[in-house]
Design a protein around this motif. Structure first.
Motif, PDB file in Angstrom:
ATOM      1  N   HIS A   1      19.909  32.825  49.334  1.00 52.42           N
ATOM      2  CA  HIS A   1      18.821  33.299  48.471  1.00 52.42           C
ATOM      3  C   HIS A   1      18.927  32.766  47.037  1.00 52.42           C
ATOM      4  O   HIS A   1      18.105  33.105  46.187  1.00 52.42           O
ATOM      5  CB  HIS A   1      18.802  34.829  48.452  1.00 52.42           C
ATOM      6  N   ARG A   2      19.953  31.939  46.803  1.00 56.05           N
ATOM      7  CA  ARG A   2      20.159  31.315  45.490  1.00 56.05           C
ATOM      8  C   ARG A   2      20.205  32.351  44.373  1.00 56.05           C
ATOM      9  O   ARG A   2      19.632  32.164  43.286  1.00 56.05           O
ATOM     10  CB  ARG A   2      19.068  30.269  45.228  1.00 56.05           C
ATOM     11  N   MET A   3      20.872  33.441  44.649  1.00 57.68           N
ATOM     12  CA  MET A   3      20.999  34.506  43.664  1.00 57.68           C
ATOM     13  C   MET A   3      22.166  34.236  42.724  1.00 57.68           C
ATOM     14  O   MET A   3      23.135  33.564  43.079  1.00 57.68           O
ATOM     15  CB  MET A   3      21.252  35.846  44.365  1.00 57.68           C
ATOM     16  N   THR A   4      22.071  34.776  41.524  1.00 57.89           N
ATOM     17  CA  THR A   4      23.218  34.832  40.631  1.00 57.89           C
ATOM     18  C   THR A   4      24.094  35.993  41.096  1.00 57.89           C
ATOM     19  O   THR A   4      23.600  37.101  41.284  1.00 57.89           O
ATOM     20  CB  THR A   4      22.755  35.055  39.184  1.00 57.89           C
ATOM     21  N   LEU A   5      25.379  35.735  41.291  1.00 61.72           N
ATOM     22  CA  LEU A   5      26.296  36.751  41.808  1.00 61.72           C
ATOM     23  C   LEU A   5      27.404  37.010  40.799  1.00 61.72           C
ATOM     24  O   LEU A   5      28.115  36.085  40.397  1.00 61.72           O
ATOM     25  CB  LEU A   5      26.892  36.286  43.143  1.00 61.72           C
ATOM     26  N   VAL A   6      27.544  38.264  40.379  1.00 63.06           N
ATOM     27  CA  VAL A   6      28.633  38.689  39.504  1.00 63.06           C
ATOM     28  C   VAL A   6      29.442  39.724  40.274  1.00 63.06           C
ATOM     29  O   VAL A   6      28.923  40.791  40.620  1.00 63.06           O
ATOM     30  CB  VAL A   6      28.115  39.281  38.181  1.00 63.06           C
ATOM     31  N   LEU A   7      30.701  39.406  40.549  1.00 63.99           N
ATOM     32  CA  LEU A   7      31.526  40.242  41.418  1.00 63.99           C
ATOM     33  C   LEU A   7      32.796  40.666  40.687  1.00 63.99           C
ATOM     34  O   LEU A   7      33.520  39.833  40.155  1.00 63.99           O
ATOM     35  CB  LEU A   7      31.867  39.474  42.702  1.00 63.99           C
ATOM     36  N   ILE A   8      33.030  41.969  40.650  1.00 65.06           N
ATOM     37  CA  ILE A   8      34.243  42.519  40.055  1.00 65.06           C
ATOM     38  C   ILE A   8      35.319  42.630  41.128  1.00 65.06           C
ATOM     39  O   ILE A   8      35.059  43.139  42.228  1.00 65.06           O
ATOM     40  CB  ILE A   8      33.980  43.929  39.481  1.00 65.06           C
ATOM     41  N   THR A   9      36.513  42.139  40.850  1.00 63.92           N
ATOM     42  CA  THR A   9      37.592  42.249  41.822  1.00 63.92           C
ATOM     43  C   THR A   9      38.952  42.218  41.119  1.00 63.92           C
ATOM     44  O   THR A   9      39.089  41.624  40.048  1.00 63.92           O
ATOM     45  CB  THR A   9      37.527  41.126  42.871  1.00 63.92           C
ATOM     46  N   HIS A  10      39.921  42.862  41.741  1.00 60.71           N
ATOM     47  CA  HIS A  10      41.306  42.756  41.256  1.00 60.71           C
ATOM     48  C   HIS A  10      42.107  41.831  42.172  1.00 60.71           C
ATOM     49  O   HIS A  10      43.285  41.599  41.926  1.00 60.71           O
ATOM     50  CB  HIS A  10      41.963  44.140  41.237  1.00 60.71           C
ATOM     51  N   ASP A  11      41.442  41.308  43.217  1.00 61.81           N
ATOM     52  CA  ASP A  11      42.114  40.504  44.237  1.00 61.81           C
ATOM     53  C   ASP A  11      41.979  39.014  43.908  1.00 61.81           C
ATOM     54  O   ASP A  11      40.872  38.473  43.956  1.00 61.81           O
ATOM     55  CB  ASP A  11      41.483  40.796  45.597  1.00 61.81           C
ATOM     56  N   PRO A  12      43.079  38.334  43.601  1.00 60.44           N
ATOM     57  CA  PRO A  12      43.003  36.905  43.255  1.00 60.44           C
ATOM     58  C   PRO A  12      42.431  36.044  44.377  1.00 60.44           C
ATOM     59  O   PRO A  12      41.768  35.038  44.108  1.00 60.44           O
ATOM     60  CB  PRO A  12      44.467  36.533  42.976  1.00 60.44           C
ATOM     61  N   SER A  13      42.641  36.429  45.640  1.00 57.01           N
ATOM     62  CA  SER A  13      42.128  35.629  46.753  1.00 57.01           C
ATOM     63  C   SER A  13      40.604  35.699  46.829  1.00 57.01           C
ATOM     64  O   SER A  13      39.948  34.732  47.249  1.00 57.01           O
ATOM     65  CB  SER A  13      42.752  36.086  48.075  1.00 57.01           C
ATOM     66  N   ILE A  14      40.038  36.826  46.427  1.00 56.47           N
ATOM     67  CA  ILE A  14      38.581  36.952  46.373  1.00 56.47           C
ATOM     68  C   ILE A  14      38.038  36.171  45.194  1.00 56.47           C
ATOM     69  O   ILE A  14      37.063  35.419  45.305  1.00 56.47           O
ATOM     70  CB  ILE A  14      38.168  38.433  46.293  1.00 56.47           C
TER      71      ILE A  14
END
Length: 236
Positions: A197-210
């Motif tokens: 969908h060509r969305m802008t994605l902002v993702l919060i994570t504490h996991d370095p692999s993610i």
């Protein structure tokens, strides 16, 4: 409120953004300068209490900054009464805790953001059924959240976030309450939807692999941005 989705355009621009709590005794954000561009996949990382979830709340107009400026597509984010319309029409939000309404079925939960639009009841249900099929839950549409697994509930939440075809997807630790198998599935699903969908994605994570799967990684500490890989040209 909806703005241009031109490739390379600026979606969010934050300047000296601050957020205090308890009459200034807690400083969650301490002057964040940041630009997020159209179509980016940005991961925001950092230890607990660093301000990353507070920052996402600012982007989602779930809370207001104490000081500084926050613009969405060149215009200040709406406040108070207009914030719910902004969230419904412009962005999708996925939370770690799902936030599904327990007395509504999966298909009813997915329709909730659409109530802010002029869609007919029939259109809302059709759209919700299409989205649940897209996340692999076509056989669970009439189930209540209590009858769904954690992974299924998060898939319902993802379908709900897409109800109004947002151009921005905000995800706060979306795999945090899931086992490793479901976490892997959900992350793959979010990334696939971002790409399709060509969305802008902002993702919060504490996991370095993610975070490693993002095109840009912003690391926060003590309410500040301390590193930013692949910042956009002209970033503040």
């Amino acid at each position: 409120m909806s703005g241009s989705r031109t490739a390379g355009s600026c979606v969010y621009e934050l300047t000296a953004l601050k957020k205090d709590y308890d009459e200034g005794s807690v400083q969650a954000l301490r002057g964040v300068d940041l630009r997020i561009m159209e179509g980016e996949f940005v991961a925001i990382t950092g230890p607990s209490g660093c301000g990353k979830s507070t920052l996402l709340q600012m982007l989602g107009a779930l809370d207001e900054p104490t000081d500084g400026t926050l613009k969405y597509r060149g215009a200040p984010l709406p406040h108070h009464s207009q914030a719910s319309a902004y969230r419904a029409r412009e962005i999708g939000i996925i939370f770690q805790a799902f936030h599904l309404l327990p007395t509504f079925t999966a298909v009813e939960n997915v329709q909730m953001p659409m109530l802010e639009t002029d869609r007919t009841a029939g259109d809302r249900k059709t759209r919700a059924l299409e989205l649940l099929q897209a996340v692999g839950l076509e056989k669970r549409v009439n189930h209540f959240p209590s009858k769904l697994s954690g992974g299924e509930r998060q898939r319902v939440a993802i379908a709900r976030s897409l109800g109004n075809s947002p151009s921005v997807l905000l995800a706060d630790e979306p795999t945090g309450n899931l086992d490793s198998e479901n976490a892997h599935f959900i992350l793959d699903l979010i990334i696939r939807l971002h790409q399709e969908h060509r969305m802008t994605l902002v993702l919060i994570t504490h996991d370095p692999s993610i975070a490693a799967r993002a095109s840009r990684v912003i690391h926060m500490k003590d309410g500040r941005v301390v590193s930013d890989s692949n910042p956009p040209p002209g970033a503040i």
